[in-house]
Design an enzyme around this catalytic site. Structure first.
Site, PDB file in Angstrom:
ATOM      1  CG  ASP A 176      -1.809  -1.245   1.245  1.00  0.00           C
ATOM      2  OD1 ASP A 176      -2.324  -1.620   0.177  1.00  0.00           O
ATOM      3  OD2 ASP A 176      -1.959  -1.846   2.323  1.00  0.00           O
ATOM      4  CG  HIS A 203      -3.583  -5.206   2.670  1.00  0.00           C
ATOM      5  ND1 HIS A 203      -3.021  -4.297   1.803  1.00  0.00           N
ATOM      6  CD2 HIS A 203      -3.672  -6.371   1.978  1.00  0.00           C
ATOM      7  CE1 HIS A 203      -2.784  -4.884   0.649  1.00  0.00           C
ATOM      8  NE2 HIS A 203      -3.172  -6.141   0.716  1.00  0.00           N
TER       9      HIS A 203
END
Ligand SMILES: NC(=O)C1=CN([C@@H]2O[C@H](COP(=O)(O)OP(=O)(O)OC[C@H]3O[C@@H](n4cnc5c(N)ncnc54)[C@H](O)[C@@H]3O)[C@@H](O)[C@H]2O)C=CC1
Ligand SMILES: O=C([O-])CC(=O)C(=O)O
Length: 341
Positions: A176, A203
Site C-alpha cells: 500500500d 489492508h
C-alpha cells in the site's frame, strides 16, 4: 618473495578480511512459506540477493525443489534449501529469525479479499501452529489475505500455544505504501525515489488509508479532488491488478518487492540498525481497534515503538472513522475463527 607468491599472500589476506567483516554480521535465517507461488518465487529471488540473509528456507506444499535449485545457483552468500510438504515443515522453520508467509489463494476478478478467508484462514492457522512449535521467537511477516483477519488468527494461535509476542507479529502492508508513493509521485510530478507516504488502517478497500497530507516532499500542486482520487486509487490498487490479470491472480511482482523491503527492514532492526521505520498492521493502541497499521519502529526484538498517526486532514479523519467498523469486523472474524476451529 616471488611476485606470484606475494600476490597469493595478499589475496589470502584480503579473503580473511572479507571473512572477518562478514563474520561480524549475525547469521540470519529467513523462511518463506508459500515459496513456489506467484509471490513466493520472486520474493525468494529478492531475499537471495539480500546480503543480510545467510540461510534461505523455501517451503511450499509442492514445487519447492525446483525453485530452490534454481535460486541456489545465484552467487550470493545465502544458503538456499527447499522443503516440501508437512513432513519437512519443522526443518524449514527451525532456527528461523524471520518467517514470511505468502501461502494461500489469491483473488480473481469480482472477489474481495474477505472471499479468500474460507481457504486462507485454515492455511494460516496450520502454518502458525507449526511456527509456535518450531520457531516461536521468529518475526512473522504475514502476506496471506485477508491480512485484516489472518494477523488476528496468527495472534490467537500463538496465544493458545503460549508463544504470543505482539512485538513479533506483522501484517505486511508495504505494498500500500509502495503504491501510494508511486501514485503520489506521478500526480505531484516529483522524483519517486525521495517520496514518502504513510498508509494506516488495514489492508482491504476503505480500510487502507493513505495519509497524503503527510507526504514528503509536500506538494501544493494537488487539489482536494486529486487527493481524493489518489486515495481511491491506492485503496483499489490490488483490484486494479486483479482486473488487469483477468483471472490469473493478483499482484505478485510488486508484492514480492514490497515483501523484500519489509523483510529487509525486519532484518536491519534485528541487527540493531537504528531508525528503521515502516508501516505495518500490528497489535496497537493507536486507535480503539486491537490491530491497526501505522508507522512502526523496528528493533532487536521486533516492534520497538508503534508510532502515532500524527496530524490528519479533515478528509483523512473522516476516512479513519469510516474504516473502523469494517476493520473491526474483519479482526473479530479472524479471532472467532481461531478460537472456535
Ligand atoms: N499483503 C499483501 O499486500 C498482498 C497479499 N497477497 C496475498 O498473498 C497470497 C499469495 O498470493 P500468490 O502468491 O499470488 O498466490 P499463488 O497461488 O500463486 O501462491 C500461493 C502459494 O501458496 C502455496 N500454499 C498453499 N497452501 C500452503 C500451505 N499450507 N503451506 C505452504 N504453502 C501453501 C501454494 O502451493 C502456492 O504455491 C494470497 O492470499 C494473496 O491474496 C497478494 C498480494 C498482496
Ligand atoms: O488485491 C489483492 O487481492 C492482493 C492484494 O492484497 C494487493 O494487491 O494489495
Amino acid at each position: 618473495m616471488r611476485p606470484s607468491l606475494l600476490r597469493t599472500a595478499s589475496q589470502h589476506l584480503r579473503r580473511r578480511r572479507d571473512y572477518s567483516s562478514s563474520a561480524a554480521q549475525p547469521e540470519r535465517k529467513v523462511a518463506i512459506l508459500g515459496a513456489a507461488g506467484g509471490i513466493g518465487q520472486p520474493l525468494a529471488l529478492l531475499m537471495k540477493l539480500n546480503p543480510l540473509v545467510s540461510s534461505l528456507s523455501l517451503y511450499d506444499i509442492a514445487g519447492t525443489p525446483g525453485v530452490a535449485a534454481d535460486v541456489s545457483h545465484i552467487n550470493t552468500p545465502a544458503l538456499v534449501k527447499g522443503f516440501m510438504g508437512d513432513d519437512q515443515l519443522a526443518e524449514a522453520l527451525q532456527g528461523a529469525d524471520v518467517v514470511i508467509i505468502p501461502a494461500g489463494v489469491p483473488r480473481k476478478p469480482g472477489m474481495t479479499r474477505d472471499d479468500l478467508f474460507k481457504i486462507n484462514a485454515g492455511i494460516v492457522k496450520g502454518l502458525c501452529t507449526a511456527i509456535a512449535k518450531h520457531c516461536p521467537n521468529a518475526l512473522i511477516n504475514m502476506i496471506s489475505n485477508p491480512v485484516n483477519s489472518t494477523v488476528p488468527i496468527a495472534a490467537e494461535v500463538f496465544k493458545k500455544a503460549g508463544t504470543f509476542d505482539e512485538k513479533k507479529l506483522f501484517g505486511v502492508t508495504t505494498l500500500d505504501v509502495v503504491r501510494a508513493k508511486t501514485f503520489y509521485a506521478g500526480k505531484a510530478n516529483v522524483p519517486v525515489t525521495g517520496v514518502n507516504v504513510p498508509v494506516v488502517g488495514g489492508h482491504a478497500g476503505i480500510t487502507i488509508l493513505p495519509l497524503f497530507s503527510q507526504a514528503t516532499p509536500a506538494s501544493n500542486a494537488l487539489s482536494h479532488e486529486d487527493l481524493k482520487a489518489l486515495t481511491k486509487r491506492t485503496q483499489d490498487g490490488g483490484t486494479e491488478v486483479v482486473e488487469a490479470k483477468a483471472g490469473k491472480g493478483s499482484a505478485t511482482l510488486s508484492m514480492a518487492y514490497a515483501g523484500a523491503v519489509f523483510g529487509d527492514a525486519c532484518l536491519k532492526g534485528l541487527n540493531g540498525v537504528p531508525d528503521i521505520v515502516e508501516c505495518s498492521f500490528v497489535q496497537s493502541t493507536v486507535t480503539d481497534l486491537p490491530f491497526f497499521a501505522s508507522k512502526v519502529r523496528l528493533g532487536k526484538n521486533g516492534v520497538e515503538e508503534v508510532m502515532g498517526l500524527g496530524e490528519l486532514s479533515a478528509f483523512e479523519k473522516e476516512g479513519l472513522e469510516s474504516l473502523k467498523s469494517e476493520l473491526m469486523s474483519s479482526i473479530v472474524k479472524g479471532v472467532m475463527f481461531a478460537r472456535e476451529s
